[in-house]
Design a protein around this motif. Structure first.
Motif, PDB file in Angstrom:
ATOM      1  N   ASN A   9       0.820  -1.201   0.000  1.00  0.00           N
ATOM      2  CA  ASN A   9       0.000   0.000   0.000  1.00  0.00           C
ATOM      3  C   ASN A   9       0.857   1.256   0.000  1.00  0.00           C
ATOM      4  O   ASN A   9       0.517   2.258  -0.604  1.00  0.00           O
ATOM      5  CB  ASN A   9      -0.917   0.011   1.225  1.00  0.00           C
ATOM      6  CG  ASN A   9      -1.946  -1.108   1.165  1.00  0.00           C
ATOM      7  OD1 ASN A   9      -2.088  -1.754   0.141  1.00  0.00           O
ATOM      8  ND2 ASN A   9      -2.640  -1.333   2.252  1.00  0.00           N
ATOM      9  N   PHE A  10       1.972   1.198   0.702  1.00  0.00           N
ATOM     10  CA  PHE A  10       2.850   2.360   0.763  1.00  0.00           C
ATOM     11  C   PHE A  10       3.484   2.649  -0.593  1.00  0.00           C
ATOM     12  O   PHE A  10       3.647   3.797  -0.981  1.00  0.00           O
ATOM     13  CB  PHE A  10       3.941   2.131   1.810  1.00  0.00           C
ATOM     14  CG  PHE A  10       4.915   3.266   1.910  1.00  0.00           C
ATOM     15  CD1 PHE A  10       4.583   4.436   2.576  1.00  0.00           C
ATOM     16  CD2 PHE A  10       6.166   3.186   1.317  1.00  0.00           C
ATOM     17  CE1 PHE A  10       5.467   5.487   2.659  1.00  0.00           C
ATOM     18  CE2 PHE A  10       7.062   4.240   1.396  1.00  0.00           C
ATOM     19  CZ  PHE A  10       6.707   5.395   2.076  1.00  0.00           C
ATOM     20  N   ARG A  11       3.791   1.625  -1.343  1.00  0.00           N
ATOM     21  CA  ARG A  11       4.471   1.832  -2.621  1.00  0.00           C
ATOM     22  C   ARG A  11       3.523   2.330  -3.710  1.00  0.00           C
ATOM     23  O   ARG A  11       3.923   3.061  -4.601  1.00  0.00           O
ATOM     24  CB  ARG A  11       5.132   0.534  -3.075  1.00  0.00           C
ATOM     25  CG  ARG A  11       6.296   0.095  -2.195  1.00  0.00           C
ATOM     26  CD  ARG A  11       7.185  -0.867  -2.935  1.00  0.00           C
ATOM     27  NE  ARG A  11       7.867  -0.222  -4.044  1.00  0.00           N
ATOM     28  CZ  ARG A  11       8.609  -0.847  -4.947  1.00  0.00           C
ATOM     29  NH1 ARG A  11       8.745  -2.159  -4.876  1.00  0.00           N
ATOM     30  NH2 ARG A  11       9.219  -0.202  -5.914  1.00  0.00           N
ATOM     31  N   GLN A 288      -0.861   6.621  -1.939  1.00  0.00           N
ATOM     32  CA  GLN A 288      -0.058   7.841  -1.868  1.00  0.00           C
ATOM     33  C   GLN A 288      -0.298   8.708  -3.099  1.00  0.00           C
ATOM     34  O   GLN A 288      -0.744   8.246  -4.152  1.00  0.00           O
ATOM     35  CB  GLN A 288       1.430   7.484  -1.770  1.00  0.00           C
ATOM     36  CG  GLN A 288       1.775   6.557  -0.612  1.00  0.00           C
ATOM     37  CD  GLN A 288       1.570   7.213   0.732  1.00  0.00           C
ATOM     38  OE1 GLN A 288       2.076   8.309   0.983  1.00  0.00           O
ATOM     39  NE2 GLN A 288       0.838   6.556   1.608  1.00  0.00           N
ATOM     40  N   GLY A 289       0.039   9.996  -2.990  1.00  0.00           N
ATOM     41  CA  GLY A 289      -0.066  10.911  -4.120  1.00  0.00           C
ATOM     42  C   GLY A 289      -1.420  11.588  -4.204  1.00  0.00           C
ATOM     43  O   GLY A 289      -2.328  11.333  -3.409  1.00  0.00           O
ATOM     44  N   VAL A 290      -1.557  12.453  -5.199  1.00  0.00           N
ATOM     45  CA  VAL A 290      -2.792  13.196  -5.428  1.00  0.00           C
ATOM     46  C   VAL A 290      -3.619  12.441  -6.458  1.00  0.00           C
ATOM     47  O   VAL A 290      -3.245  12.345  -7.628  1.00  0.00           O
ATOM     48  CB  VAL A 290      -2.503  14.628  -5.922  1.00  0.00           C
ATOM     49  CG1 VAL A 290      -3.806  15.376  -6.175  1.00  0.00           C
ATOM     50  CG2 VAL A 290      -1.638  15.372  -4.910  1.00  0.00           C
ATOM     51  N   GLY A 291      -4.729  11.879  -6.011  1.00  0.00           N
ATOM     52  CA  GLY A 291      -5.534  11.037  -6.880  1.00  0.00           C
ATOM     53  C   GLY A 291      -6.633  11.797  -7.599  1.00  0.00           C
ATOM     54  O   GLY A 291      -6.785  13.010  -7.453  1.00  0.00           O
ATOM     55  N   LYS A 304       0.942  -3.536 -17.559  1.00  0.00           N
ATOM     56  CA  LYS A 304       2.116  -3.827 -16.747  1.00  0.00           C
ATOM     57  C   LYS A 304       1.844  -3.414 -15.296  1.00  0.00           C
ATOM     58  O   LYS A 304       0.877  -3.859 -14.715  1.00  0.00           O
ATOM     59  CB  LYS A 304       3.363  -3.167 -17.342  1.00  0.00           C
ATOM     60  CG  LYS A 304       3.773  -3.750 -18.694  1.00  0.00           C
ATOM     61  CD  LYS A 304       5.083  -3.164 -19.193  1.00  0.00           C
ATOM     62  CE  LYS A 304       5.512  -3.840 -20.490  1.00  0.00           C
ATOM     63  NZ  LYS A 304       6.776  -3.269 -21.029  1.00  0.00           N
ATOM     64  N   ASP A 305       2.643  -2.532 -14.712  1.00  0.00           N
ATOM     65  CA  ASP A 305       2.488  -2.171 -13.303  1.00  0.00           C
ATOM     66  C   ASP A 305       1.775  -0.838 -13.110  1.00  0.00           C
ATOM     67  O   ASP A 305       1.906  -0.206 -12.060  1.00  0.00           O
ATOM     68  CB  ASP A 305       3.861  -2.106 -12.615  1.00  0.00           C
ATOM     69  CG  ASP A 305       4.505  -3.470 -12.489  1.00  0.00           C
ATOM     70  OD1 ASP A 305       3.772  -4.458 -12.330  1.00  0.00           O
ATOM     71  OD2 ASP A 305       5.745  -3.549 -12.556  1.00  0.00           O
ATOM     72  N   SER A 349       4.410   0.243  -8.618  1.00  0.00           N
ATOM     73  CA  SER A 349       5.812   0.113  -8.215  1.00  0.00           C
ATOM     74  C   SER A 349       6.628   1.249  -8.822  1.00  0.00           C
ATOM     75  O   SER A 349       7.445   1.033  -9.722  1.00  0.00           O
ATOM     76  CB  SER A 349       6.364  -1.249  -8.666  1.00  0.00           C
ATOM     77  OG  SER A 349       7.672  -1.459  -8.187  1.00  0.00           O
ATOM     78  N   PRO A 350       6.420   2.484  -8.349  1.00  0.00           N
ATOM     79  CA  PRO A 350       7.145   3.621  -8.935  1.00  0.00           C
ATOM     80  C   PRO A 350       8.644   3.494  -8.722  1.00  0.00           C
ATOM     81  O   PRO A 350       9.108   3.099  -7.648  1.00  0.00           O
ATOM     82  CB  PRO A 350       6.580   4.831  -8.190  1.00  0.00           C
ATOM     83  CG  PRO A 350       5.997   4.287  -6.933  1.00  0.00           C
ATOM     84  CD  PRO A 350       5.529   2.909  -7.263  1.00  0.00           C
TER      85      PRO A 350
END
Length: 395
Positions: A9-11, A288-291, A304-305, A349-350
């Motif tokens: 979840n963190f990634r 995480q991030g601005v969704g 892919k990812d 998986s950034p």
């Protein structure tokens, strides 16, 4: 296992938000190789011509650029405008079925060849489903399975299953076993091995008949396509609030859902949940991030990812409503909607490079001294598309 899930979840992170793509609601889309193809839908702020050819737009997932497909003139197989239809990918071809415009619903199968950029109308045999919209479709092996939807000839929701053998082009009505999901439309279906998983959608308290008294089913069902049997999985965990017009996709052994609407509670969503198919467990994810903002009737495709989310319609924010009133002061309805032209990317998986670019953007750092490939990546992740103009009204 809990620690592992926390790591995952963190990634996960929303990494890209670009405006200016196709402004579409209730469209259909597929992913073939590294391209995403979007078909039809509507835009409330544009004139909708029922018999115009259906628009097709293509997203390059590497450059994040949209482009329209230019049709050849006098192509008699061009399907007409529609929304609420379905599309699946089989090889390099897209098979589109169902949907409606403001005049009619459709029961014709259309095929779009992504190599030739050309439409055809394959001849079919068997028991063709009645024309409908709001159904779901997914592909399992060489068959397209269709479930549910709203049949206009009978003015009712359905719980029927049909499949189309894409090698023989024969339709079959599936006489399923077990207790099926209730009659519904605007649910989602995803394929996992030999199963079709169904979640959400809108039904009616009077069963199949439309009385405008909506109900929402909170359960996950799957159809075992080998035994043709429906199973209610009776999931554990934290369930999503029931909804319709959301998106769903499969990544590894999880079914993810995003967004949607519960009209009973007048709630649009922008949450992300996942259902563990192996663990039979729902959980809400803190990504995480601005969704994306709250919305319904968008499209989400994973390649892919990454998951690519675009379009849909959202309740007006205060700022958007004030902006629209500058151009159109004819409507004081606070529940007006705004149709979206944005593209969001959810990265499972950034890379360290992506995270560094996000830090540059977040802190508004000067990128001029960075390597050229980094500057190019920043441009790719931030430069607006030019398919749609900035919004000045909504419906």
């Amino acid at each position: 296992m809990f620690y592992l899930n926390r790591q995952i979840n963190f990634r996960m992170r929303w990494t890209v938000h670009i405006e200016g793509g196709p402004r579409r609601v209730n469209h259909a889309a597929v992913c073939i190789e590294d391209k995403i193809y979007s078909f039809g839908g509507y835009c409330s702020s544009e004139e909708y011509k029922d018999w115009d050819p259906i628009p097709v737009h293509v997203l390059d997932t590497t450059t994040l650029r949209w482009r329209p497909v230019r049709y050849r003139k006098r192509d008699i197989a061009l399907p007409y405008q529609r929304y609420g239809h379905s599309a699946i990918a089989y090889g390099h071809k897209v098979y589109m079925w169902g949907g409606r415009n403001n005049a009619v619903a459709c029961d014709t199968l259309s095929c779009f060849d992504t190599k030739k950029l050309k439409w055809s109308t394959p001849p079919v045999t068997g028991m063709v489903p009645y024309a409908k919209d709001g159904h779901s479709a997914c592909i399992i092996k060489n068959k397209m399975y269709i479930f549910g939807g709203f049949e206009y000839i009978f003015d009712q929701y359905t719980q029927d299953v049909h499949c189309l053998n894409l090698d023989t082009m024969q339709w079959t009505y599936i006489n399923t076993h077990g207790t099926p999901p209730c009659h519904r439309d605007f649910h989602t279906a995803v394929a996992y091995n030999d199963r079709m998983y169904i979640y959400g959608g809108r039904g009616d308290v009077n069963g199949p008949y439309n009385s405008d008294d909506e109900i929402y089913c909170p359960h996950v069902y799957y159809l075992d396509t080998i035994t043709e049997t429906w199973i209610n999985v009776k999931a554990n965990g934290t369930w999503p609030e029931p909804r319709r017009s959301h998106s769903a996709w499969i990544y590894n052994d999880y079914m993810y859902i995003f967004g949607g609407l519960n009209a009973k509670t007048k709630t649009h969503f922008n949450d992300v949940y996942r259902y563990s198919i192996k663990g039979n467990l729902w959980e809400q994810l803190n990504v995480q991030g601005v969704g994306p903002c709250q919305r319904r009737r968008q499209q989400c495709l994973n390649y892919k990812d990454k998951v690519y989310l675009f379009g849909g319609t959202s309740p007006c924010t205060h700022n958007n409503y004030i902006r629209m009133r500058q151009f159109d002061d004819s409507d004081d309805n606070p529940e007006r909607l705004i149709d979206n032209s944005d593209l969001h990317v959810l990265d499972y998986s950034p890379t360290l490079k992506t995270l560094a670019i996000l830090a540059v953007l977040e802190y508004n750092l000067d990128p001029s001294s960075l390597p050229q490939d980094i500057i190019l990546d920043i441009r790719t992740m931030t430069l607006p598309n030019c398919i749609s103009r900035p919004i000045n009204q909504s419906g």
